[in-house]
Scaffold this motif. Sequence first.
Motif, PDB file in Angstrom:
ATOM      1  N   UNK A   1       1.830  -8.983  16.180  1.00 12.02           N
ATOM      2  CA  UNK A   1       2.697  -9.320  17.524  1.00 12.02           C
ATOM      3  C   UNK A   1       1.764  -9.538  18.718  1.00 12.02           C
ATOM      4  N   UNK A   2       1.834 -10.502  19.463  1.00 13.49           N
ATOM      5  CA  UNK A   2       1.073 -10.977  20.623  1.00 13.49           C
ATOM      6  C   UNK A   2       1.746 -10.385  21.768  1.00 13.49           C
ATOM      7  N   UNK A   3       0.864  -9.802  22.565  1.00 11.29           N
ATOM      8  CA  UNK A   3       0.941  -9.155  23.751  1.00 11.29           C
ATOM      9  C   UNK A   3       1.351 -10.182  24.717  1.00 11.29           C
ATOM     10  N   UNK A   4       2.369 -10.159  25.603  1.00 10.03           N
ATOM     11  CA  UNK A   4       2.760 -11.134  26.700  1.00 10.03           C
ATOM     12  C   UNK A   4       1.791 -11.270  27.505  1.00 10.03           C
ATOM     13  N   UNK A   5       1.052 -12.510  27.799  1.00 12.78           N
ATOM     14  CA  UNK A   5       0.039 -12.872  28.420  1.00 12.78           C
ATOM     15  C   UNK A   5       0.055 -12.221  30.073  1.00 12.78           C
ATOM     16  N   UNK A   6       1.316 -12.248  30.630  1.00 10.93           N
ATOM     17  CA  UNK A   6       1.177 -11.453  32.260  1.00 10.93           C
ATOM     18  C   UNK A   6       0.994  -9.900  31.973  1.00 10.93           C
ATOM     19  N   UNK A  18     -11.241 -17.233  25.394  1.00 11.13           N
ATOM     20  CA  UNK A  18     -12.608 -17.656  24.806  1.00 11.13           C
ATOM     21  C   UNK A  18     -12.803 -17.710  23.290  1.00 11.13           C
ATOM     22  N   UNK A  19     -11.847 -16.707  22.635  1.00  6.52           N
ATOM     23  CA  UNK A  19     -11.596 -16.662  21.252  1.00  6.52           C
ATOM     24  C   UNK A  19     -10.800 -17.762  20.664  1.00  6.52           C
ATOM     25  N   UNK A  20      -9.717 -17.840  21.394  1.00  5.79           N
ATOM     26  CA  UNK A  20      -8.796 -19.146  21.024  1.00  5.79           C
ATOM     27  C   UNK A  20      -9.522 -20.596  21.087  1.00  5.79           C
ATOM     28  N   UNK A  35      -1.624 -25.687  17.081  1.00  7.75           N
ATOM     29  CA  UNK A  35      -0.516 -25.624  18.096  1.00  7.75           C
ATOM     30  C   UNK A  35      -0.097 -24.423  18.869  1.00  7.75           C
ATOM     31  N   UNK A  36       0.063 -23.400  17.965  1.00  5.97           N
ATOM     32  CA  UNK A  36       0.378 -21.993  18.612  1.00  5.97           C
ATOM     33  C   UNK A  36      -0.719 -21.551  19.677  1.00  5.97           C
ATOM     34  N   UNK A  37      -1.946 -21.663  19.049  1.00  9.05           N
ATOM     35  CA  UNK A  37      -3.060 -21.227  19.877  1.00  9.05           C
ATOM     36  C   UNK A  37      -3.066 -22.190  21.034  1.00  9.05           C
ATOM     37  N   UNK A  38      -3.007 -23.406  21.144  1.00 12.50           N
ATOM     38  CA  UNK A  38      -3.225 -24.233  22.130  1.00 12.50           C
ATOM     39  C   UNK A  38      -2.017 -23.802  23.244  1.00 12.50           C
ATOM     40  N   UNK A  39      -0.926 -23.337  22.505  1.00 11.06           N
ATOM     41  CA  UNK A  39       0.076 -22.795  23.794  1.00 11.06           C
ATOM     42  C   UNK A  39      -0.271 -21.588  24.328  1.00 11.06           C
ATOM     43  N   UNK A  40      -0.613 -20.696  23.588  1.00 11.60           N
ATOM     44  CA  UNK A  40      -1.214 -19.583  23.919  1.00 11.60           C
ATOM     45  C   UNK A  40      -2.325 -19.658  24.931  1.00 11.60           C
ATOM     46  N   UNK A  42      -2.972 -22.266  26.817  1.00 10.15           N
ATOM     47  CA  UNK A  42      -2.463 -22.854  28.156  1.00 10.15           C
ATOM     48  C   UNK A  42      -1.932 -21.775  28.971  1.00 10.15           C
ATOM     49  N   UNK A  43      -1.171 -20.844  28.361  1.00 15.85           N
ATOM     50  CA  UNK A  43      -0.487 -19.341  29.122  1.00 15.85           C
ATOM     51  C   UNK A  43      -1.606 -18.690  29.691  1.00 15.85           C
ATOM     52  N   UNK A  44      -2.915 -18.427  28.684  1.00 19.85           N
ATOM     53  CA  UNK A  44      -3.657 -17.563  29.516  1.00 19.85           C
ATOM     54  C   UNK A  44      -4.719 -18.329  30.311  1.00 19.85           C
ATOM     55  N   UNK A  45      -4.818 -19.510  30.260  1.00 20.06           N
ATOM     56  CA  UNK A  45      -5.389 -20.306  31.193  1.00 20.06           C
ATOM     57  C   UNK A  45      -4.901 -20.429  32.774  1.00 20.06           C
ATOM     58  N   UNK A  46      -3.429 -20.425  32.587  1.00 16.56           N
ATOM     59  CA  UNK A  46      -2.739 -20.436  33.935  1.00 16.56           C
ATOM     60  C   UNK A  46      -2.838 -18.913  34.379  1.00 16.56           C
ATOM     61  N   UNK A  47      -2.654 -18.015  33.780  1.00 18.31           N
ATOM     62  CA  UNK A  47      -2.629 -16.551  34.272  1.00 18.31           C
ATOM     63  C   UNK A  47      -4.073 -16.324  34.728  1.00 18.31           C
TER      64      UNK A  47
END
Length: 79
Positions: A1-6, A18-20, A35-40, A42-47
């Motif tokens: 389960x992926x923890x919500x970025x926020x 960095x791991x991604x 594609x999943x890693x890229x989306x995750x 992008x969300x982490x970068x924005x955060x």
Amino acid sequence: MTVPAETLSFEDALAQLERIVAELESGQAPLEKSLELYKRGAALKALCEERLEAARLQVEKITLSKTGQVEGTAPAEFN
């Protein structure tokens, strides 16, 4: 389960990012996972950018008079 970025701290979000990046750069992930890693990522970068901007806005510099007395504070300028 992926923890919500926020819900992540800045440090945890950056470590995940960095791991991604390392995994994507390795070229070993299948397309769908990439594609999943890229989306995750992008969300982490924005955060991370949002948290850095919030911290930057909180930083203040102390202004002193010619005699060295504190006159007040002003927003810090980053160039």
